[in-house]
Write a protein that holds these residues in place. Structure first.
Motif, PDB file in Angstrom:
ATOM      1  N   UNK A  80       0.652  -1.260   0.004  1.00  0.00           N
ATOM      2  CA  UNK A  80      -0.111  -0.094   0.022  1.00  0.00           C
ATOM      3  C   UNK A  80       0.818   1.459  -0.031  1.00  0.00           C
ATOM      4  N   UNK A  81       2.038   1.316   0.726  1.00  0.00           N
ATOM      5  CA  UNK A  81       2.739   2.396   0.909  1.00  0.00           C
ATOM      6  C   UNK A  81       3.530   2.587  -0.551  1.00  0.00           C
ATOM      7  N   UNK A  82       4.065   1.494  -1.203  1.00  0.00           N
ATOM      8  CA  UNK A  82       4.680   1.722  -2.604  1.00  0.00           C
ATOM      9  C   UNK A  82       3.657   2.119  -3.600  1.00  0.00           C
ATOM     10  N   UNK A  83       2.466   1.589  -3.395  1.00  0.00           N
ATOM     11  CA  UNK A  83       1.342   2.213  -4.426  1.00  0.00           C
ATOM     12  C   UNK A  83       1.057   3.403  -4.195  1.00  0.00           C
ATOM     13  N   UNK A  84       1.057   3.941  -3.204  1.00  0.00           N
ATOM     14  CA  UNK A  84       0.696   5.349  -2.609  1.00  0.00           C
ATOM     15  C   UNK A  84       1.907   6.178  -3.467  1.00  0.00           C
ATOM     16  N   UNK A  85       3.063   5.919  -3.064  1.00  0.00           N
ATOM     17  CA  UNK A  85       4.185   6.905  -3.563  1.00  0.00           C
ATOM     18  C   UNK A  85       4.569   6.631  -5.016  1.00  0.00           C
ATOM     19  N   UNK A  86       4.076   5.628  -5.566  1.00  0.00           N
ATOM     20  CA  UNK A  86       4.342   5.555  -6.972  1.00  0.00           C
ATOM     21  C   UNK A  86       3.102   5.737  -7.755  1.00  0.00           C
ATOM     22  N   UNK A  87       2.006   6.354  -7.426  1.00  0.00           N
ATOM     23  CA  UNK A  87       0.829   6.438  -8.024  1.00  0.00           C
ATOM     24  C   UNK A  87       0.761   7.251  -9.103  1.00  0.00           C
ATOM     25  N   UNK A  88       1.837   8.204  -9.414  1.00  0.00           N
ATOM     26  CA  UNK A  88       1.759   9.019 -10.677  1.00  0.00           C
ATOM     27  C   UNK A  88       3.092   8.594 -11.294  1.00  0.00           C
ATOM     28  N   UNK A  89       3.885   7.487 -11.146  1.00  0.00           N
ATOM     29  CA  UNK A  89       5.106   7.200 -11.771  1.00  0.00           C
ATOM     30  C   UNK A  89       4.429   6.721 -13.110  1.00  0.00           C
TER      31      UNK A  89
END
Length: 304
Positions: A295-304
């Protein structure tokens, strides 16, 4: 065996007299008494301990050599650990070179042991002191985690054949939950997204997710945050326009903070790898550890 126990007693006495260290865990971390009658399964770290509990259920007792929050790569066994190994009915370790202290440790124990990464397709480390060796962090993959579960089922079934059907059923339910995490992970990122962390502990998770990977050091026992490592990671982040970098709970985020500032990226600390949290913390179980990190990774890379 009596001679071995005498040596353990002498080591514990010397430890108490000379350094003041405890011969048993601190309050709240007491190891189960053999009088409870169930087989004692000893694991090398808390993640494996939780996995064993989920498979073993009410039929086994489980303890971890390393404690919550401890870094496992360079751990030094204590006299208390050696005593626990002497009492254990089964010892479970990760393998893949993770517990480099383990061979010396298990050599003194009579209990059988199982390597839970057996059957994993290893990812090689590409830089640093351990270049060419297997990346040991395979449990960070929901897919590889299912192999761990199968190995635990097999080991427990050999230890306690009377309850093999229960172990098998628990394992299948557990693997189904891991499979759901894997399906949630896949397809969540673009093909150009990069996961940049402090330690290279996410190679297997990145493979599951189809992510490219960057990190400051491959394992925590390597030199941490050298100028060359910092420059290389900054270059990767700039090349791929990475919006967010990450760091784990068991290491200092200072070097990664420097990377984030130089590259104009955000820093999200708080990824868990080598240890669960306390029961009232964010990741008291292996499944919650994976879910938290995903979930943290998905949040951090949402705009990648």
């Amino acid at each position: 065996m009596p001679k071995f126990r005498a040596v353990i007693g002498l080591l514990a006495t010397l430890c108490l007299a000379l350094s003041g260290c405890a011969a048993s865990p601190t309050a709240g971390q007491q190891r189960p008494s053999p009088a409870q009658g169930k087989p004692l399964v000893l694991t090398t770290f808390t993640v494996l301990a939780d996995m064993a509990r989920q498979v073993g259920g009410e039929h086994i007792r489980v303890d971890s050599i390393t404690r919550i929050g401890q870094e496992i790569h360079g751990y030094e066994p204590t006299p208390s650990d050696l005593k626990s190994a002497a009492d254990a009915d089964l010892i479970l370790d990760n393998g893949l070179g993770l517990e480099r202290w383990f061979k010396r440790f298990v050599a003194s124990a009579e209990a059988p042991h199982a390597v839970l990464s057996t059957g994993i397709d290893p990812i090689p480390i590409t830089v640093g002191e351990y270049k060419g060796e297997a990346n040991p962090h395979a449990w960070m993959s929901p897919k590889a985690g299912q192999v761990y579960v199968d190995n635990i089922v097999e080991a427990l079934s050999k230890l306690d054949p009377r309850h093999a059907d229960d172990f098998r059923a628990n394992g299948e339910r557990y693997k189904a939950k891991l499979q759901r995490l894997l399906e949630d992970l896949r397809g969540s990122f673009t093909t150009t997204a990069v996961l940049a962390t402090c330690e290279g502990a996410f190679s297997y998770l990145a493979r599951d997710a189809g992510l490219k990977e960057g990190y400051l050091w491959p394992v925590n026992s390597d030199t941490q945050g050298t100028p060359g490592q910092v420059v290389d990671l900054i270059g990767l982040i700039n090349e791929h326009n990475v919006p967010t970098v990450f760091c784990e709970t068991t290491v200092s985020p200072d070097a990664q903070q420097q990377v984030a500032e130089e590259a104009g990226a955000d820093l999200i600390p708080g990824l868990y790898v080598d240890s669960l949290s306390e029961p009232d913390g964010p990741v008291p179980t292996y499944l919650e550890l994976l879910r938290h990190d995903i979930n943290l990774i998905k949040k951090g890379l949402a705009d990648a």
